[in-house]
Write a protein that holds these residues in place. Structure first.
Motif, short mmCIF file in Angstrom:
data_model
loop_
_atom_site.label_atom_id
_atom_site.label_comp_id
_atom_site.label_asym_id
_atom_site.label_seq_id
_atom_site.Cartn_x
_atom_site.Cartn_y
_atom_site.Cartn_z
N ALA A 263 -19.21 -7.37 0.01
CA ALA A 263 -18.48 -6.22 0.56
C ALA A 263 -17.13 -6.64 1.13
O ALA A 263 -16.13 -5.93 0.98
N LEU A 264 -17.08 -7.79 1.78
CA LEU A 264 -15.84 -8.26 2.39
C LEU A 264 -14.74 -8.43 1.33
O LEU A 264 -13.56 -8.22 1.61
N ALA A 265 -15.14 -8.78 0.11
CA ALA A 265 -14.16 -8.94 -0.97
C ALA A 265 -13.51 -7.63 -1.37
O ALA A 265 -12.45 -7.63 -2.01
N GLY A 266 -14.10 -6.51 -0.99
CA GLY A 266 -13.52 -5.22 -1.32
C GLY A 266 -12.15 -4.99 -0.71
O GLY A 266 -11.40 -4.09 -1.14
N PHE A 267 -11.78 -5.77 0.30
CA PHE A 267 -10.47 -5.62 0.94
C PHE A 267 -9.36 -6.37 0.20
O PHE A 267 -8.18 -6.21 0.55
N VAL A 268 -9.70 -7.19 -0.78
CA VAL A 268 -8.71 -8.04 -1.44
C VAL A 268 -7.48 -7.26 -1.95
O VAL A 268 -6.34 -7.71 -1.79
N PRO A 269 -7.64 -6.07 -2.57
CA PRO A 269 -6.45 -5.41 -3.12
C PRO A 269 -5.41 -4.99 -2.08
O PRO A 269 -4.33 -4.54 -2.47
N ILE A 270 -5.70 -5.11 -0.79
CA ILE A 270 -4.71 -4.69 0.20
C ILE A 270 -3.43 -5.51 0.10
O ILE A 270 -2.33 -5.01 0.37
N SER A 271 -3.52 -6.76 -0.32
CA SER A 271 -2.32 -7.58 -0.45
C SER A 271 -1.48 -7.19 -1.66
O SER A 271 -0.31 -7.54 -1.74
N ALA A 272 -2.07 -6.48 -2.61
CA ALA A 272 -1.31 -5.91 -3.71
C ALA A 272 -0.79 -4.52 -3.36
O ALA A 272 0.32 -4.14 -3.76
N LEU A 273 -1.57 -3.78 -2.58
CA LEU A 273 -1.20 -2.41 -2.22
C LEU A 273 0.00 -2.37 -1.28
O LEU A 273 0.94 -1.59 -1.47
N VAL A 274 0.00 -3.20 -0.25
CA VAL A 274 0.97 -3.07 0.84
C VAL A 274 2.42 -3.26 0.39
O VAL A 274 3.29 -2.48 0.77
N PRO A 275 2.75 -4.30 -0.41
CA PRO A 275 4.15 -4.41 -0.83
C PRO A 275 4.65 -3.18 -1.58
O PRO A 275 5.84 -2.85 -1.53
N ASN A 276 3.75 -2.49 -2.25
CA ASN A 276 4.14 -1.31 -3.00
C ASN A 276 4.19 -0.04 -2.15
O ASN A 276 4.63 1.00 -2.62
N LEU A 277 3.72 -0.13 -0.89
CA LEU A 277 3.94 0.97 0.04
C LEU A 277 5.39 1.02 0.51
O LEU A 277 5.87 2.06 0.96
N ALA A 278 6.07 -0.12 0.43
CA ALA A 278 7.47 -0.20 0.86
C ALA A 278 8.26 -1.00 -0.17
O ALA A 278 8.68 -2.13 0.09
N PRO A 279 8.47 -0.45 -1.37
CA PRO A 279 9.12 -1.22 -2.43
C PRO A 279 10.53 -1.66 -2.08
O PRO A 279 11.05 -2.63 -2.63
N GLU A 280 11.17 -0.95 -1.13
CA GLU A 280 12.52 -1.31 -0.73
C GLU A 280 12.55 -2.46 0.28
O GLU A 280 13.60 -3.03 0.56
N ASN A 281 11.39 -2.81 0.83
CA ASN A 281 11.33 -3.89 1.83
C ASN A 281 9.99 -4.61 1.70
O ASN A 281 9.19 -4.65 2.63
N LYS A 282 9.77 -5.20 0.54
CA LYS A 282 8.49 -5.85 0.29
C LYS A 282 8.25 -7.04 1.22
O LYS A 282 7.13 -7.28 1.66
N ALA A 283 9.33 -7.78 1.52
CA ALA A 283 9.17 -8.94 2.39
C ALA A 283 8.75 -8.51 3.79
O ALA A 283 7.88 -9.12 4.42
N GLY A 284 9.35 -7.42 4.29
CA GLY A 284 8.97 -6.90 5.60
C GLY A 284 7.54 -6.41 5.61
O GLY A 284 6.80 -6.61 6.58
#
Length: 440
Positions: free
Chosen positions: A342-363
Motif C-alpha cells: 500500500a505504501l508504494a501507492g504514493f510513488v506517482p506523487i513525484s511525477a504528479l507534482v512537477p506537472n501541477l506547476a509546469p512553469e516552476n517545476k524546480a520550485g
C-alpha cells in the motif's frame, strides 16, 4: 532539457525497456548503496541510543526528531539548490556533510555516550542524505520525458527504499551478531562512501552538471520562489502535506515498533530486522509496479486509492493483528507485506507534482522534497508527543487517520491543469489502423 528517449528507429536497450534512464543508471546504483548505509541503523538506533547515553526511548526520539528537522530543511534545499548549482554539486555537498558529521557522531557522541553531542551531530548529519538522494531525484525529473517519468521515479524509490530500510536492515541483521551494533554503524559509513563514489564517477549526464535555473536568475529569488509557490499554486502546498503523510508513519514506526515486535510480541531484534526488511522489500517491488500503474490509470487515482486508503487499513493491521494473534511470525510477515504494498501507492506523487506547476517545476520539486524530509520530523514528533499519553495503539490510530486525510486531499485538490499531457486518466487503448482501400 535532455531527452532520455533513444533516437527514432534505434534499438532500445534493456535499461530503456525497463524504464531506467540509461545516462543516469549508475546514479540509481549509487543511491541504492548510499541508502543501504543509511538504512543499516534504522531498525535499532533508537533503543541503541537509549542504552548508550540517551537514557530512555523518549529521549532517543528527541534526537531522531532533531535529525528530522534538518532532514526537512535539507530536503527543501535539495530542490532549490539543484536549481541554482546543478544536481551533481548538491549531491557532492550531501555526501561530504554526511561523512563528516557521521564520523563526529560515532566517535564523540555515541563513543562517549554524550547525549548533548548526540543531539548536535546526529541532527546536523540529517542535512546529508536529502541533499544526496533528492538531488538525484531532481536530476531524474529534469531529464526524463513526462510519459516515462512515473516509471523512472518508481525506480528511484526502488533504490531509495531498497536501501532504507530494506537491505540496510538485512546488513544489520548479519553484522550485528558478528561485530556488534557499534561496529555495524562504522560499516554503514563505508557503504555510504562507496555509493557516493559510484554516483560521482559513474553518472556523466551533462544536465546535472550545470544549474537548471536561467543564467540571469538571482539566487535569493530562486530560493524564495520555491516557497512563494505555496500561495501562488496552493495545490503544490497540499501535495507537500500529502507527501509528509506518505512516510511520516514509517519514520514514527522506527521509534517504537522495534520494542513492540522485538520485546512485546517476542520476535527479538533479529526477527524484527527481518520483518522490517520484508516489509520494505515488498515495498521496493511495488514501488516500480505502482510507478507503471500510475502512468497507466492515472497518478491522482493511484495515490488516493492504493496509497491513502490502502495505508490507512494496513497501518491498523500492522499493529493490531499481531497484537491479537501473538508471536505468529507468518501473520506479522503477511500484514507487513500488505503495508509495504500500500505504501508504494504514493510513488506517482513525484511525477504528479512537477506537472501541477509546469512553469516552476524546480520550485514544485523543492516543496515536494520538503514534504519528504518533513516526514522524518513529523513521524518521530508525533511519537514524542503522544506515545506517553495514548500509547502505541493510539499513535497507530493517529497515523491511520492521517492516511485517510491524505486520500481526501489528493482526490479534492491534486488535479492537473486542463489540457495537461501528464497522466491523470486511464490511457485509451490504441485505435486499430483503418484498413487500406483495396487497389483497383
Amino acid at each position: 532539457m535532455v531527452s532520455t528517449h533513444p533516437p527514432a528507429g534505434a534499438t532500445r536497450s534493456l535499461l530503456d525497456r525497463m524504464g531506467i534512464p540509461k545516462p543516469l543508471a549508475f546514479g540509481f546504483l549509487g543511491v541504492l548503496l548510499f541508502m543501504v548505509g543509511d538504512g543499516v541503523e534504522s531498525g535499532f538506533i533508537a533503543p541503541f541510543m537509549a542504552d548508550h547515553g540517551a537514557g530512555t526511548e523518549v529521549r532517543a526520539s528527541y534526537v531522531i526528531t532533531a535529525y528530522g528537522i534538518t532532514v526537512m530543511l535539507a530536503s527543501w534545499l535539495s530542490g532549490a539548490l539543484a536549481d541554482l548549482w546543478g544536481p551533481r554539486r548538491v549531491m557532492q555537498l550531501g555526501l561530504v556533510v554526511w561523512i563528516v558529521f557521521d564520523v563526529l557522531y560515532l566517535a564523540f557522541a555515541l563513543g562517549g555516550e554524550n547525549y548533548p553531542l548526540m543531539l548536535v551531530f546526529y541532527g546536523l548529519r540529517g542535512f546529508g542524505y536529502p541533499l544526496f538522494a533528492f538531488g538525484f531525484l531532481v536530476w531524474i525529473t529534469a531529464t526524463t520525458p513526462p510519459a516515462r517519468l512515473g516509471t523512472a521515479v518508481g525506480w528511484f524509490y526502488v533504490a531509495f527504499t531498497g536501501g532504507l530500510p530494506t537491505l540496510g536492515s538485512l546488513v544489520a541483521g548479519t553484522t550485528n551478531p558478528l561485530f556488534g551494533q557499534f561496529a555495524t554503524l562504522w560499516i554503514a559509513l563505508g557503504i555510504i562512501a562507496l555509493g557516493g563514489v559510484i554516483c560521482m564517477i559513474g553518472v556523466r549526464e551533462r544536465t546535472g552538471f550545470t544549474r537548471l535555473a536561467p543564467p540571469d536568475a538571482q539566487p535569493v529569488q530562486r530560493l524564495t520562489s520555491s516557497l512563494a509557490i505555496i500561495w501562488q499554486n496552493p495545490r503544490v502546498a497540499v501535495a507537500c502535506v500529502v507527501r509528509i503523510i506518505n512516510t511520516a508513519p514509517e519514520f514514527g514506526f522506527l521509534v517504537f515498533l522495534p520494542t513492540f515486535f522485538g520485546d512485546r510480541i517476542g520476535f527479538g531484534e533479529g526477527g524484527w530486522l527481518t520483518l522490517l526488511a520484508v516489509i520494505y522489500g515488498t515495498n521496493v517491488i511495488f514501488n516500480l509496479v505502482f510507478g507503471a500503474i500510475g502512468d497507466r490509470i492515472g497518478w491522482q487515482r493511484t495515490i488516493a486509492t492504493f496509497g491513502g486508503l490502502g495505508c490507512a487499513v494496513t497501518t491498523l493491521m500492522l499493529y493490531f493483528v499481531p497484537l491479537a494473534v501473538g508471536d505468529r511470525y507468518w501473520v506479522a510477515i503477511a500484514v507487513g507485506m500488505l503495508y509495504g504494498i500500500a505504501l508504494a501507492g504514493f510513488v506517482p506523487i513525484s511525477a504528479l507534482v512537477p506537472n501541477l506547476a509546469p512553469e516552476n517545476k524546480a520550485g514544485a520539486m523543492a516543496l515536494l522534497n520538503l514534504g519528504a524530509g518533513g516526514a522524518a520530523f513529523v513521524g518521530p514528533a508525533i511519537v514524542s508527543l503522544f506515545l506517553g499519553s495514548v500509547g502505541p495503539a493510539g499513535v497507530v490510530i493517529i497515523f491511520a487517520a492521517l492516511y485517510v486525510l491524505a486520500s481526501v486531499l489528493t482526490m479534492v485538490f491534486l488535479k492537473l491543469p486542463e489540457g495537461s499531457s501528464a497522466r491523470t486518466e486511464p490511457e485509451a487503448p490504441p485505435k486499430e489502423a483503418e484498413p487500406e482501400p483495396a487497389s483497383a
